[in-house]
Design a protein around this motif. Structure first.
Motif, PDB file in Angstrom:
ATOM      1  N   ILE A 186      41.219  47.385  40.890  1.00 60.25           N
ATOM      2  CA  ILE A 186      39.777  47.214  40.724  1.00 60.25           C
ATOM      3  C   ILE A 186      39.238  46.765  42.074  1.00 60.25           C
ATOM      4  CG2 ILE A 186      37.963  45.837  39.639  1.00 60.25           C
ATOM      5  CD1 ILE A 186      39.720  45.705  37.130  1.00 60.25           C
ATOM      6  N   THR A 187      38.288  47.500  42.601  1.00 60.29           N
ATOM      7  CA  THR A 187      37.693  47.162  43.899  1.00 60.29           C
ATOM      8  C   THR A 187      36.204  46.915  43.710  1.00 60.29           C
ATOM      9  OG1 THR A 187      37.198  49.462  44.522  1.00 60.29           O
ATOM     10  CG2 THR A 187      39.395  48.620  45.041  1.00 60.29           C
ATOM     11  N   LEU A 188      35.695  45.921  44.422  1.00 60.99           N
ATOM     12  CA  LEU A 188      34.283  45.565  44.308  1.00 60.99           C
ATOM     13  C   LEU A 188      33.644  45.544  45.685  1.00 60.99           C
ATOM     14  CD1 LEU A 188      35.970  43.334  42.195  1.00 60.99           C
ATOM     15  CD2 LEU A 188      33.642  43.428  41.286  1.00 60.99           C
ATOM     16  N   ASP A 189      32.596  46.332  45.873  1.00 55.17           N
ATOM     17  CA  ASP A 189      31.862  46.347  47.135  1.00 55.17           C
ATOM     18  C   ASP A 189      30.794  45.260  47.110  1.00 55.17           C
ATOM     19  OD1 ASP A 189      33.425  48.498  47.704  1.00 55.17           O
ATOM     20  OD2 ASP A 189      31.797  49.951  47.875  1.00 55.17           O
ATOM     21  N   GLY A 190      30.642  44.571  48.241  1.00 61.11           N
ATOM     22  CA  GLY A 190      29.641  43.510  48.330  1.00 61.11           C
ATOM     23  C   GLY A 190      28.746  43.696  49.532  1.00 61.11           C
ATOM     24  N   THR A 191      27.448  43.933  49.257  1.00 65.79           N
ATOM     25  CA  THR A 191      26.502  44.126  50.355  1.00 65.79           C
ATOM     26  C   THR A 191      25.149  43.481  50.106  1.00 65.79           C
ATOM     27  OG1 THR A 191      25.782  46.255  49.420  1.00 65.79           O
ATOM     28  CG2 THR A 191      27.550  46.333  51.049  1.00 65.79           C
ATOM     29  N   TRP A 192      24.781  43.267  48.850  1.00 69.30           N
ATOM     30  CA  TRP A 192      23.381  42.885  48.644  1.00 69.30           C
ATOM     31  C   TRP A 192      23.164  41.607  47.835  1.00 69.30           C
ATOM     32  CZ3 TRP A 192      25.481  46.728  45.465  1.00 69.30           C
ATOM     33  CH2 TRP A 192      25.309  46.578  44.097  1.00 69.30           C
ATOM     34  N   GLY A 193      24.172  40.804  47.628  1.00 66.68           N
ATOM     35  CA  GLY A 193      23.936  39.557  46.907  1.00 66.68           C
ATOM     36  C   GLY A 193      25.223  38.962  46.382  1.00 66.68           C
ATOM     37  N   ALA A 194      25.113  37.783  45.740  1.00 62.91           N
ATOM     38  CA  ALA A 194      26.308  37.103  45.231  1.00 62.91           C
ATOM     39  C   ALA A 194      26.025  36.378  43.913  1.00 62.91           C
ATOM     40  CB  ALA A 194      26.819  36.112  46.265  1.00 62.91           C
ATOM     41  N   ASN A 195      25.047  36.859  43.172  1.00 62.70           N
ATOM     42  CA  ASN A 195      24.641  36.175  41.952  1.00 62.70           C
ATOM     43  C   ASN A 195      25.750  36.072  40.913  1.00 62.70           C
ATOM     44  OD1 ASN A 195      22.095  35.991  43.072  1.00 62.70           O
ATOM     45  ND2 ASN A 195      21.272  37.748  41.975  1.00 62.70           N
ATOM     46  N   TYR A 196      26.647  37.039  40.878  1.00 65.22           N
ATOM     47  CA  TYR A 196      27.664  37.088  39.825  1.00 65.22           C
ATOM     48  C   TYR A 196      29.080  36.873  40.354  1.00 65.22           C
ATOM     49  CZ  TYR A 196      23.603  39.443  37.852  1.00 65.22           C
ATOM     50  OH  TYR A 196      22.316  39.757  37.454  1.00 65.22           O
ATOM     51  N   THR A 197      29.222  36.603  41.628  1.00 62.56           N
ATOM     52  CA  THR A 197      30.551  36.555  42.224  1.00 62.56           C
ATOM     53  C   THR A 197      31.382  35.386  41.696  1.00 62.56           C
ATOM     54  OG1 THR A 197      29.644  37.585  44.221  1.00 62.56           O
ATOM     55  CG2 THR A 197      31.829  36.576  44.390  1.00 62.56           C
ATOM     56  N   GLU A 198      30.782  34.216  41.540  1.00 61.79           N
ATOM     57  CA  GLU A 198      31.518  33.067  40.997  1.00 61.79           C
ATOM     58  C   GLU A 198      32.000  33.370  39.578  1.00 61.79           C
ATOM     59  OE1 GLU A 198      32.442  30.283  42.330  1.00 61.79           O
ATOM     60  OE2 GLU A 198      31.084  29.758  43.989  1.00 61.79           O
ATOM     61  N   GLU A 199      31.149  33.999  38.780  1.00 62.71           N
ATOM     62  CA  GLU A 199      31.534  34.360  37.413  1.00 62.71           C
ATOM     63  C   GLU A 199      32.686  35.368  37.424  1.00 62.71           C
ATOM     64  OE1 GLU A 199      29.597  36.212  33.295  1.00 62.71           O
ATOM     65  OE2 GLU A 199      28.355  35.989  35.098  1.00 62.71           O
ATOM     66  N   LEU A 200      32.628  36.318  38.349  1.00 66.73           N
ATOM     67  CA  LEU A 200      33.706  37.295  38.462  1.00 66.73           C
ATOM     68  C   LEU A 200      35.028  36.609  38.803  1.00 66.73           C
ATOM     69  CD1 LEU A 200      31.874  40.127  40.438  1.00 66.73           C
ATOM     70  CD2 LEU A 200      32.695  40.266  38.082  1.00 66.73           C
ATOM     71  N   LEU A 201      34.978  35.655  39.717  1.00 67.94           N
ATOM     72  CA  LEU A 201      36.196  34.947  40.093  1.00 67.94           C
ATOM     73  C   LEU A 201      36.766  34.172  38.909  1.00 67.94           C
ATOM     74  CD1 LEU A 201      35.266  33.645  43.663  1.00 67.94           C
ATOM     75  CD2 LEU A 201      36.761  35.562  43.064  1.00 67.94           C
ATOM     76  N   ASP A 202      35.903  33.606  38.091  1.00 63.47           N
ATOM     77  CA  ASP A 202      36.365  32.911  36.877  1.00 63.47           C
ATOM     78  C   ASP A 202      37.061  33.880  35.930  1.00 63.47           C
ATOM     79  OD1 ASP A 202      35.355  30.515  37.801  1.00 63.47           O
ATOM     80  OD2 ASP A 202      33.481  30.662  36.657  1.00 63.47           O
ATOM     81  N   ILE A 203      36.483  35.060  35.783  1.00 64.97           N
ATOM     82  CA  ILE A 203      37.066  36.073  34.890  1.00 64.97           C
ATOM     83  C   ILE A 203      38.442  36.500  35.393  1.00 64.97           C
ATOM     84  CG2 ILE A 203      36.822  38.458  34.058  1.00 64.97           C
ATOM     85  CD1 ILE A 203      33.748  37.964  34.134  1.00 64.97           C
ATOM     86  N   PHE A 204      38.556  36.724  36.680  1.00 67.09           N
ATOM     87  CA  PHE A 204      39.841  37.129  37.244  1.00 67.09           C
ATOM     88  C   PHE A 204      40.886  36.027  37.085  1.00 67.09           C
ATOM     89  CE2 PHE A 204      37.018  39.743  40.251  1.00 67.09           C
ATOM     90  CZ  PHE A 204      37.003  40.817  39.366  1.00 67.09           C
ATOM     91  N   GLU A 205      40.460  34.780  37.273  1.00 65.37           N
ATOM     92  CA  GLU A 205      41.396  33.663  37.124  1.00 65.37           C
ATOM     93  C   GLU A 205      41.845  33.524  35.671  1.00 65.37           C
ATOM     94  OE1 GLU A 205      41.818  28.928  38.326  1.00 65.37           O
ATOM     95  OE2 GLU A 205      39.830  29.872  38.262  1.00 65.37           O
ATOM     96  N   GLU A 206      40.900  33.642  34.741  1.00 64.96           N
ATOM     97  CA  GLU A 206      41.220  33.532  33.315  1.00 64.96           C
ATOM     98  C   GLU A 206      42.205  34.600  32.867  1.00 64.96           C
ATOM     99  OE1 GLU A 206      37.411  33.857  31.513  1.00 64.96           O
ATOM    100  OE2 GLU A 206      36.688  31.933  32.327  1.00 64.96           O
ATOM    101  N   ASN A 207      42.119  35.765  33.480  1.00 59.10           N
ATOM    102  CA  ASN A 207      42.976  36.893  33.081  1.00 59.10           C
ATOM    103  C   ASN A 207      44.170  37.086  34.009  1.00 59.10           C
ATOM    104  OD1 ASN A 207      41.555  38.574  30.761  1.00 59.10           O
ATOM    105  ND2 ASN A 207      39.934  37.821  32.127  1.00 59.10           N
ATOM    106  N   ASP A 208      44.308  36.198  35.013  1.00 59.01           N
ATOM    107  CA  ASP A 208      45.429  36.231  35.954  1.00 59.01           C
ATOM    108  C   ASP A 208      45.580  37.604  36.619  1.00 59.01           C
ATOM    109  OD1 ASP A 208      47.596  35.225  37.366  1.00 59.01           O
ATOM    110  OD2 ASP A 208      49.041  35.818  35.820  1.00 59.01           O
TER     111      ASP A 208
END
Length: 263
Positions: free
Chosen positions: A60-82
């Motif tokens: 899963i690849t995520l491009d980042g260019t225009w904001g970070a509103n959901y990035t912390e939530e994404l990191l939580d999801i990835f951590e929860e699912n290892d």
């Protein structure tokens, strides 16, 4: 008396054309065998779109260019699912969110190169492309202590000049095989269905860190992908680092026969 053979203009043109066709044909088939190692007669080069694997690994690849509103939530999801994923960031994004970049790296995710200004690289000179790439890699190395291995061209736009310049700087150029279309904001269920209905081993999934439906879609997708036997890994564990070729018609990265399993 010796005879001197003379050829008319039409004969010379005909022989030249025959020679060109012969060399092109040989080069075309040789190119499919040896991939991007030796471009023949300006053969069109392609990035890695997908990896020829049978172990059900995907990225899963995520491009980042225009904001970070959901990035912390994404990191939580990835951590929860290892699971570990790969982020492609533009340089100006890195400068705006340096602490977040460091957190992404500390949590074990790949941080890769998406140029500095997110330009249309086809319109740039090799020197300008090099500046875009190296300026961003310098930033990444300064922030996390590691230079990126992969480069994704903005807008999915590339030509031989872009690929030759990037590979000359030791980047592996990577596109994607499965676009979630999350950037179009089509709704959570659409994103989920699009990926689950098309995913196969070796897939490179494109998503975006600031698309509003992406976090909720991933909350559904990751457990379901695991249930189906897929292993989500960063690109550094999916893409072969050496001893491979890229199919020119599909962008599939294929391991050379007899090569070891080094990523």
């Amino acid at each position: 008396m010796n005879r001197i053979l003379t050829l008319g203009k039409k004969s010379i043109l005909g022989l030249g054309l025959l020679f060109f066709i012969s060399v092109f044909t040989i080069g075309f088939f040789a190119g499919d065998k040896y991939g991007d190692v030796i471009p023949v007669l300006n053969k069109r080069l392609v990035p890695i779109y997908k990896v020829d694997r049978v172990d059900k690994k995907i990225s899963i690849t995520l491009d980042g260019t225009w904001g970070a509103n959901y990035t912390e939530e994404l990191l939580d999801i990835f951590e929860e699912n290892d699971v570990k994923v790969t982020f492609f960031f533009a340089g100006y994004w890195l400068e705006k969110y340096p602490d977040l970049v460091k957190k992404i790296a500390v949590e074990g995710h790949d941080v890769e190169n998406h140029t500095y200004t997110h330009p249309h690289c086809n319109s740039l000179s090799p020197e300008q492309i090099e500046d875009e790439l190296e300026r961003t890699s310098d930033l990444i190395e300064e922030l996390i202590g590691k230079r990126p291995r992969f480069f994704r061209p903005p807008f999915g736009e590339y030509n031989n000049k872009v690929i030759e310049t990037a590979t000359g700087l030791d980047y592996q150029v990577v596109q994607w095989s499965l676009d979630s279309l999350d950037w179009q904001e089509p709704g959570v269920q659409y994103i989920v269905d699009r990926i689950l209905n098309n995913v196969t081993s070796g897939e490179i999934v494109l998503m975006h860190n600031n698309a509003p439906h992406t976090p909720e879609a991933l909350r559904i997708l990751i457990p379901e992908l695991k249930k189906r036997g897929f292993k989500i890994v960063p690109l550094s564990e999916l893409v072969y680092k050496d001893n491979y070729y890229i199919q020119s018609h599909s962008g599939l990265q294929v391991r050379q026969k007899g090569a070891g399993d080094r990523n």
